[in-house]
Every structure is written in structure tokens, then in C-alpha cells.
Design a protein around this motif. Structure first.
Motif, PDB file in Angstrom:
ATOM      1  N   TYR B 169      -7.623 -19.579 -36.332  1.00  0.00           N
ATOM      2  CA  TYR B 169      -7.152 -19.486 -37.712  1.00  0.00           C
ATOM      3  C   TYR B 169      -6.188 -18.309 -37.856  1.00  0.00           C
ATOM      4  O   TYR B 169      -5.112 -18.417 -38.431  1.00  0.00           O
ATOM      5  CB  TYR B 169      -8.333 -19.254 -38.671  1.00  0.00           C
ATOM      6  N   ARG B 170      -6.639 -17.161 -37.314  1.00  0.00           N
ATOM      7  CA  ARG B 170      -5.809 -15.958 -37.420  1.00  0.00           C
ATOM      8  C   ARG B 170      -4.493 -16.149 -36.661  1.00  0.00           C
ATOM      9  O   ARG B 170      -3.412 -15.853 -37.174  1.00  0.00           O
ATOM     10  CB  ARG B 170      -6.560 -14.755 -36.847  1.00  0.00           C
ATOM     11  N   GLU B 171      -4.617 -16.664 -35.445  1.00  0.00           N
ATOM     12  CA  GLU B 171      -3.419 -16.837 -34.622  1.00  0.00           C
ATOM     13  C   GLU B 171      -2.440 -17.791 -35.287  1.00  0.00           C
ATOM     14  O   GLU B 171      -1.239 -17.553 -35.304  1.00  0.00           O
ATOM     15  CB  GLU B 171      -3.814 -17.360 -33.224  1.00  0.00           C
ATOM     16  N   GLY B 172      -3.004 -18.872 -35.859  1.00  0.00           N
ATOM     17  CA  GLY B 172      -2.149 -19.829 -36.554  1.00  0.00           C
ATOM     18  C   GLY B 172      -1.404 -19.172 -37.692  1.00  0.00           C
ATOM     19  O   GLY B 172      -0.192 -19.358 -37.861  1.00  0.00           O
ATOM     20  N   SER B 173      -2.117 -18.366 -38.457  1.00  0.00           N
ATOM     21  CA  SER B 173      -1.500 -17.718 -39.603  1.00  0.00           C
ATOM     22  C   SER B 173      -0.424 -16.734 -39.151  1.00  0.00           C
ATOM     23  O   SER B 173       0.678 -16.699 -39.696  1.00  0.00           O
ATOM     24  CB  SER B 173      -2.573 -17.012 -40.422  1.00  0.00           C
ATOM     25  N   PHE B 174      -0.761 -15.931 -38.123  1.00  0.00           N
ATOM     26  CA  PHE B 174       0.234 -14.981 -37.611  1.00  0.00           C
ATOM     27  C   PHE B 174       1.442 -15.743 -37.081  1.00  0.00           C
ATOM     28  O   PHE B 174       2.590 -15.351 -37.292  1.00  0.00           O
ATOM     29  CB  PHE B 174      -0.358 -14.127 -36.480  1.00  0.00           C
ATOM     30  N   LEU B 176       2.687 -18.417 -38.063  1.00  0.00           N
ATOM     31  CA  LEU B 176       3.545 -18.906 -39.137  1.00  0.00           C
ATOM     32  C   LEU B 176       4.284 -17.773 -39.810  1.00  0.00           C
ATOM     33  O   LEU B 176       4.999 -17.970 -40.786  1.00  0.00           O
ATOM     34  CB  LEU B 176       2.719 -19.667 -40.166  1.00  0.00           C
ATOM     35  N   GLY B 177       4.046 -16.544 -39.333  1.00  0.00           N
ATOM     36  CA  GLY B 177       4.802 -15.413 -39.850  1.00  0.00           C
ATOM     37  C   GLY B 177       4.104 -14.627 -40.932  1.00  0.00           C
ATOM     38  O   GLY B 177       4.677 -13.734 -41.523  1.00  0.00           O
ATOM     39  N   ALA B 178       2.848 -14.940 -41.212  1.00  0.00           N
ATOM     40  CA  ALA B 178       2.136 -14.190 -42.241  1.00  0.00           C
ATOM     41  C   ALA B 178       1.717 -12.830 -41.697  1.00  0.00           C
ATOM     42  O   ALA B 178       1.468 -12.678 -40.510  1.00  0.00           O
ATOM     43  CB  ALA B 178       0.905 -14.968 -42.699  1.00  0.00           C
ATOM     44  N   GLY B 179       1.671 -11.850 -42.591  1.00  0.00           N
ATOM     45  CA  GLY B 179       1.202 -10.527 -42.188  1.00  0.00           C
ATOM     46  C   GLY B 179      -0.311 -10.514 -42.128  1.00  0.00           C
ATOM     47  O   GLY B 179      -0.975 -11.496 -42.451  1.00  0.00           O
ATOM     48  N   LYS B 180      -0.834  -9.371 -41.754  1.00  0.00           N
ATOM     49  CA  LYS B 180      -2.288  -9.249 -41.620  1.00  0.00           C
ATOM     50  C   LYS B 180      -2.982  -9.454 -42.968  1.00  0.00           C
ATOM     51  O   LYS B 180      -3.963 -10.174 -43.093  1.00  0.00           O
ATOM     52  CB  LYS B 180      -2.628  -7.864 -41.079  1.00  0.00           C
ATOM     53  N   LEU B 181      -2.418  -8.813 -44.006  1.00  0.00           N
ATOM     54  CA  LEU B 181      -3.021  -8.865 -45.335  1.00  0.00           C
ATOM     55  C   LEU B 181      -3.072 -10.294 -45.846  1.00  0.00           C
ATOM     56  O   LEU B 181      -4.086 -10.766 -46.342  1.00  0.00           O
ATOM     57  CB  LEU B 181      -2.187  -7.999 -46.282  1.00  0.00           C
ATOM     58  N   ARG B 182      -1.923 -10.981 -45.715  1.00  0.00           N
ATOM     59  CA  ARG B 182      -1.856 -12.360 -46.185  1.00  0.00           C
ATOM     60  C   ARG B 182      -2.831 -13.232 -45.405  1.00  0.00           C
ATOM     61  O   ARG B 182      -3.503 -14.084 -45.971  1.00  0.00           O
ATOM     62  CB  ARG B 182      -0.422 -12.875 -46.015  1.00  0.00           C
ATOM     63  N   VAL B 184      -5.629 -12.294 -44.087  1.00  0.00           N
ATOM     64  CA  VAL B 184      -6.994 -12.023 -44.539  1.00  0.00           C
ATOM     65  C   VAL B 184      -7.272 -12.721 -45.861  1.00  0.00           C
ATOM     66  O   VAL B 184      -8.281 -13.407 -46.023  1.00  0.00           O
ATOM     67  CB  VAL B 184      -7.209 -10.498 -44.673  1.00  0.00           C
ATOM     68  N   PHE B 185      -6.361 -12.578 -46.821  1.00  0.00           N
ATOM     69  CA  PHE B 185      -6.660 -13.074 -48.165  1.00  0.00           C
ATOM     70  C   PHE B 185      -6.425 -14.570 -48.321  1.00  0.00           C
ATOM     71  O   PHE B 185      -7.094 -15.231 -49.097  1.00  0.00           O
ATOM     72  CB  PHE B 185      -5.845 -12.307 -49.211  1.00  0.00           C
ATOM     73  N   LYS B 186      -5.440 -15.123 -47.596  1.00  0.00           N
ATOM     74  CA  LYS B 186      -5.103 -16.527 -47.809  1.00  0.00           C
ATOM     75  C   LYS B 186      -5.786 -17.455 -46.817  1.00  0.00           C
ATOM     76  O   LYS B 186      -5.947 -18.636 -47.072  1.00  0.00           O
ATOM     77  CB  LYS B 186      -3.568 -16.710 -47.711  1.00  0.00           C
ATOM     78  N   VAL B 187      -6.149 -16.924 -45.657  1.00  0.00           N
ATOM     79  CA  VAL B 187      -6.698 -17.812 -44.636  1.00  0.00           C
ATOM     80  C   VAL B 187      -8.175 -17.512 -44.355  1.00  0.00           C
ATOM     81  O   VAL B 187      -9.020 -18.395 -44.413  1.00  0.00           O
ATOM     82  CB  VAL B 187      -5.884 -17.707 -43.316  1.00  0.00           C
ATOM     83  N   ILE B 188      -8.456 -16.242 -44.082  1.00  0.00           N
ATOM     84  CA  ILE B 188      -9.801 -15.930 -43.592  1.00  0.00           C
ATOM     85  C   ILE B 188     -10.836 -15.908 -44.714  1.00  0.00           C
ATOM     86  O   ILE B 188     -11.883 -16.545 -44.628  1.00  0.00           O
ATOM     87  CB  ILE B 188      -9.776 -14.590 -42.831  1.00  0.00           C
ATOM     88  N   LEU B 189     -10.532 -15.194 -45.801  1.00  0.00           N
ATOM     89  CA  LEU B 189     -11.507 -15.105 -46.891  1.00  0.00           C
ATOM     90  C   LEU B 189     -11.876 -16.477 -47.460  1.00  0.00           C
ATOM     91  O   LEU B 189     -13.048 -16.768 -47.646  1.00  0.00           O
ATOM     92  CB  LEU B 189     -10.996 -14.190 -47.997  1.00  0.00           C
TER      93      LEU B 189
END
Lengths: 296, 283
Positions: B169-174, B176-182, B184-189
Motif C-alpha cells: 500500500y505504502r509503496e503504491g502510494s509513494f 504514484l508520487g504521494a508524499g509521506k503525509l499524504r 499516511v492520511f489518504k492511504v494507510i489511516l
């Protein structure tokens, strides 16, 4: 122009990331601050009192008479130890065996019913347990042995029930964490299911069982509201299993409401003694736990 | 038949073990049934309409103000504890580096907090929030004390929920160019919500049932205060006070039933959430 906007956006994003990182860090430190504050406020208020009364007079004094400024909490320390020991005698065998049942003997259909039952047992407020003790356990003891029914026995039975979920949950988790190969190996050597469970799995999970017991002790020694209703609460050294008993915790709750001056400080000092007991238990728990992680 | 006889002869040990293990389980479940049945049996006959009048008087010993105070207490405590608990968990699970000394200390402190008896929390709350911070006996002082008390629960359950989310999940989000904060809040939480909810429900149960930590922080005034700085008793404290006064025992019995039913509902909710969690993990 575009480059500048991009740069600014990138910069803002970086700031936001960093600020949030420190906010997370700050939030994580709240629990450290909380423990520090609890220690500071309790010790700063309690320790001077202990020295004012005299540590030996306070800890080993056999009389608690607030009106004549005699503050000895030895009966309460004994009371807490007796009641906790009684709860352990009842809670450990039943709890550990129930955990073994749930982990290795329970059909799935029954498990679906037993697991929520234990969760519910953990969720019932202690004041409701106290009520149960008062209307059920105390009258039974009264009928069987006479007296007023309140005392070490009633308190031990009630606390024994209350610590069951703690002991069961931790023990079950540690039993489930034992590698399946242990069990299979034992079966392959010709042992029955029961022998494999009791002679291989349980010994392998013994540090887990030990931490379950330690957590149970912690819960029992800190319990307050349920005890007040069934223990009888007279501040004298108990002389038998049926005699009234007052614990450290009930001492605080019963008298804090109207105490003033040295009396109030003595009650806070009682909480300090209780807190030190708990810290010792925590310490024992972390030792057992670190041994467990080393073993695996 | 022949085989069964042999089994019994050679496996007395097995039979015995089965027996005692089952007895233990029956005792445990029996204890629960006894508690629930007795409280309902003794309590339900004592519930009367007067208990639900809007205002408390010494005659009706109404539970309504206590119920409202309990609700306020739950909401305020959660408002304080949930963000702090979730943020700490985010730090522990997402930001802290492995082997970080601070993380060890934080874990140790959270463990210590969860082992402290509620009466010690109560005295601390009295010394710190009531006296040192000059909040007096108030809902705020009570809520702050309870917030510290439930913090470790929320923290550990959230952390567990966060660490159980697969790294993809994290790798996918990164990726796609999302930062760490995004991330955390948009994917992980969002994916961790059932786990977090389970912790929150557990905390609600503790807040509702808590007595010892509230007597000396929130006080025992039997009315809904005008603001958070006023004193008010929650349901559990209400029950304790009624018992202590000994004047309205019937209402105390009735209150026990209401408390028990609340706890039953909370447990039911947490089971539902847990079921969602299992379903989600299976998908």
C-alpha cells in the motif's frame, strides 16, 4: 516562472511534512510526560509524608487511627496481599485451564460463543462486579459460615472472577504462539493429544503463562470499587479467611472524600506504596517478556 | 466397543485432562452467566419510570443526569485521547526508525500507563488537574484523567492496525508520487479504520465503567453542569454514591442493570467491528 511556483510548492510541502512529523513525535511523547507527571506528583506529595510519619511507623505500623494521627498501613498491605493471593488461587487454575481449552480443545462452534463471553467478562465495570459480590457471594458465605459474609473469602472469589479474562487472553495468545511443529513432533512420537498439549505445549508457553499471572496480580492489587463492597473494610490485621479486610486501594477511596491535612497526605502516601507495588510488578513483567523474546 | 474400552484403560490421563479442562471452561462461562443473570434478576424489578425523570431529586434518584454526564465524559475524553493516540501510533509505526531508543521508552511508558490502577489515576488527577491546574472537581478534570488512562489502549490497537497494513500500500502510494503525509492520511489511516475503531470502542467501555478515577476528579454532583468546568457524576459514580448513601438501594440495583446493558451494547458493537475486520482481511 513555472519553476518558481513549483519550487515554492515543493518548499511548502516540505514544511508541512516536517511540521506534521514533529506533531506526531510530540503526541508520542505525551505518554512519557504523563508517566513522569504521575510519578512527580505522587512522589512529591507522598514521600515527604512518609518521612514525616516515619517510614517504619507508616509501613509497619499496625494501627490506622486518623483521629489520633496514627497512620500505620501494615494491615492494608497485608490485606492487599491476602486478597490478591486468594484471587490467584482461584483465578490461575481456572484461567489457565480455560485458556488451554480454548486454544486446543474447543470446537469452533463453541469457541464462537466462549470468546465473546470472555470479552464481556472483561468489559463488565468493577462496580457492577461489586454489586454482584454483594448480592450473591456475600449472602452465600453468610449462610455457609455465619458472620456478615464480607471478608477475604468473598473478596478473593470476586477478584478471582475479575482477573479471569486477563489470564485467559494472555495465556491463550502465548499457547497459540507456540510453533505447530512442537505439537506435531510430540504426536509423531506417539503421545496422545492431551499429553502433547500438557507436556509439550504448556511448558513451551510457560513464560507467557507467567506474564499472564503477573498481569493478573497487577489487576487484582489495583482493584478498588468491587472490593469496597465485599471486603468489609475494617482496618485491622485480618486473622482468618472470613475476617474483614481493608486493602490499600479501598483505604484511599473510603477516606479521601473527607480527609484533610496529614490524614489526606497519608492517603496519598498509601497510593505511593500501591504505585511502587505496581512498578515492581511491571518490572517483573518486562523481565519475563524480554526473556520470552530472547528465547524465540 | 472393544476399542473404546482399551482407549479408556490406557488413556485415563487423557480423560482426566479433558474433564478438568472442560470444567474450567464451564466455570468461566458459568461465572459470566451468573453475573449477568443475577444482576438482571435483582435489578429489573427495581427499574421504575421515576428513575428516568429529567431532574435528580433524592426521592426519584433519577439516572438521566448521570447518563448525560456519561455521554459528555465519553465524547470529551475521546476528543482528547483519540488524536493523541492515533498520532503517537503513526509516529511509532510509520516514522520511527527501527531500533530507535525513544520508541523503546515510549512503549515502556505506554505499558506502565496501562498497568496503573484507576485509583492511582484518580489521585493523580486530583493532585494535578483538580488542585495544581485549578480545574476544581469538573468534567474536564475527569475527562483529562480518563484520557491518560485510555491513551495506551488507543495507541496500541492503532499501532497494531497500522503495522498490519501491507507495505505494498505504502509503496503504491509513494510510486504514484504521494508524499509521506499524504500516504499516511489518504492511504494507510483509511485502511486501518476498523482496527482503530476497535480500540476506541474498548476505551468507551472503560470510560463508561470507570468509578475510582472519577470520584476525586469529576466529583459527584447529581446534575448536568452548565459547562465542562462544573462537577457531575457519571453513571458508574452515580451507582457508587447511591450504594454509599444506602438510601435508594432500589435505584442502585436498577442503575447496575443500565450499566450492564450499556456494556453489552458496547461489546456487541466491538464484535461487529471485529467481524468487519476479519472480512476485510480475508478479501
Amino acid at each position: 516562472m513555472t519553476a518558481v511556483t513549483l519550487g515554492k510548492g515543493y518548499f511548502m510541502k516540505n514544511v508541512k511534512e516536517n511540521v506534521m512529523k514533529y506533531i506526531f513525535l510530540l503526541a508520542a511523547c505525551v505518554s512519557i510526560v504523563a508517566v513522569a507527571l504521575i510519578c512527580i506528583f505522587l512522589f512529591a506529595n507522598g514521600v515527604p509524608t512518609i518521612f514525616e510519619i516515619g517510614p517504619l511507623n507508616f509501613l509497619l505500623g499496625k494501627e490506622w487511627r486518623p483521629l489520633s494521627n496514627t497512620f500505620g498501613i501494615f494491615p492494608m498491605i497485608l490485606g492487599s496481599i491476602y486478597v490478591t493471593a486468594g484471587a490467584m488461587i482461584i483465578g490461575i487454575p481456572i484461567g489457565v485451564l480455560t485458556a488451554i481449552f480454548m486454544s486446543r480443545f474447543c470446537p469452533k462452534k463453541i469457541y464462537r460463543f466462549v470468546k465473546p463471553a470472555i470479552e464481556l467478562l472483561a468489559g463488565i465495570p468493577s462496580i457492577v462486579y461489586g454489586f454482584f459480590g454483594l448480592v450473591v457471594i456475600v449472602p452465600i458465605i453468610q449462610d455457609l459460615y455465619g458472620g456478615n459474609g464480607k471478608g477475604i473469602l468473598a473478596a478473593s472469589i470476586l477478584l478471582g472472577i475479575m482477573i479471569l479474562p486477563t489470564i485467559i487472553n494472555v495465556t491463550e495468545a502465548s499457547l497459540n504462539a507456540v510453533p505447530e511443529s512442537y505439537y506435531e513432533g510430540s504426536l509423531a512420537l506417539g503421545a496422545t493429544h492431551e499429553r502433547s498439549v500438557f507436556c509439550v505445549l504448556v511448558p513451551a508457553a510457560k513464560s507467557g503463562v507467567l506474564s499472564a499471572i503477573i498481569l493478573g496480580v497487577g489487576r487484582a492489587i489495583g482493584e478498588t470499587m468491587a472490593l469496597i463492597m465485599v471486603a468489609g473494610n475494617s482496618p485491622a490485621i485480618p486473622d482468618g479467611i472470613l475476617s474483614n479486610v481493608r486493602t490499600l486501594t479501598s483505604n484511599i477511596v473510603m477516606e479521601m472524600g473527607y480527609a484533610a491535612g496529614l490524614h489526606r497526605d497519608a492517603l496519598i502516601a498509601t497510593a505511593v506504596v500501591l504505585f511502587v507495588f505496581i512498578l515492581i510488578i511491571d518490572f517483573a513483567f518486562s523481565i519475563v517478556k524480554s526473556k520470552t523474546t530472547k528465547n524465540h | 466397543m472393544e476399542k473404546l474400552k482399551i482407549d479408556l484403560k490406557y488413556h485415563k490421563f487423557s480423560l482426566l485432562i479433558r474433564l478438568i479442562v472442560c470444567i474450567a471452561a464451564v466455570l468461566t462461562v458459568g461465572a459470566l452467566i451468573a453475573v449477568v443473570v443475577y444482576i438482571l434478576a435483582k435489578g429489573i424489578p427495581n427499574i421504575n419510570p421515576a428513575m428516568f425523570e429529567w431532574k435528580y431529586t433524592s426521592e426519584n434518584a433519577s439516572v438521566v443526569p448521570a447518563l448525560i454526564n456519561t455521554l459528555i465524559m465519553v465524547v470529551v475524553t475521546l476528543i482528547i485521547a483519540v488524536p493523541i493516540g492515533i498520532f503517537s501510533a503513526i509516529y511509532l509505526a510509520e516514522y520511527a526508525k527501527r531500533g530507535n531508543k525513544l520508541v523503546k521508552v515510549i512503549r515502556l511508558m505506554a505499558e506502565t500507563l496501562s498497568g496503573i490502577p484507576s485509583i492511582v489515576f484518580g489521585l493523580f488527577g486530583y493532585l494535578f488537574f483538580v488542585i495544581a491546574c485549578k480545574f476544581d472537581y469538573s468534567l474536564l478534570a475527569g475527562a483529562l484523567t480518563l484520557a491518560i488512562m485510555v491513551l495506551p489502549t488507543i495507541m496500541t490497537t492503532t499501532e497494531e492496525a497500522l503495522t498490519s497494513i501491507p507495505d505494498s500500500y505504502r509503496e503504491g502510494s509513494f510510486g504514484l508520487g504521494a508524499g509521506k503525509l499524504r500516504t499516511v492520511f489518504k492511504v494507510i489511516l483509511p485502511s486501518a479504520i476498523p482496527g482503530i475503531l476497535a480500540g476506541v470502542i474498548l476505551s468507551v467501555g472503560r470510560i463508561v465503567g470507570e468509578t475510582a478515577a472519577l470520584i476525586f476528579t469529576a466529583g459527584s454532583v447529581a446534575a448536568v453542569p452548565e459547562n465542562l468546568l462544573g462537577s457531575g457524576r457519571t453513571l458508574a459514580v452515580h451507582m457508587y454514591v447511591l450504594f454509599n448513601e444506602g438510601l435508594s438501594m432500589e435505584q442502585a440495583y436498577g442503575t447496575a442493570v443500565i450499566l450492564l446493558i450499556l456494556v453489552l451494547i458496547i461489546n456487541l458493537l466491538s464484535n461487529l467491528v471485529a467481524r468487519c475486520l476479519v472480512k476485510k482481511n480475508n478479501q
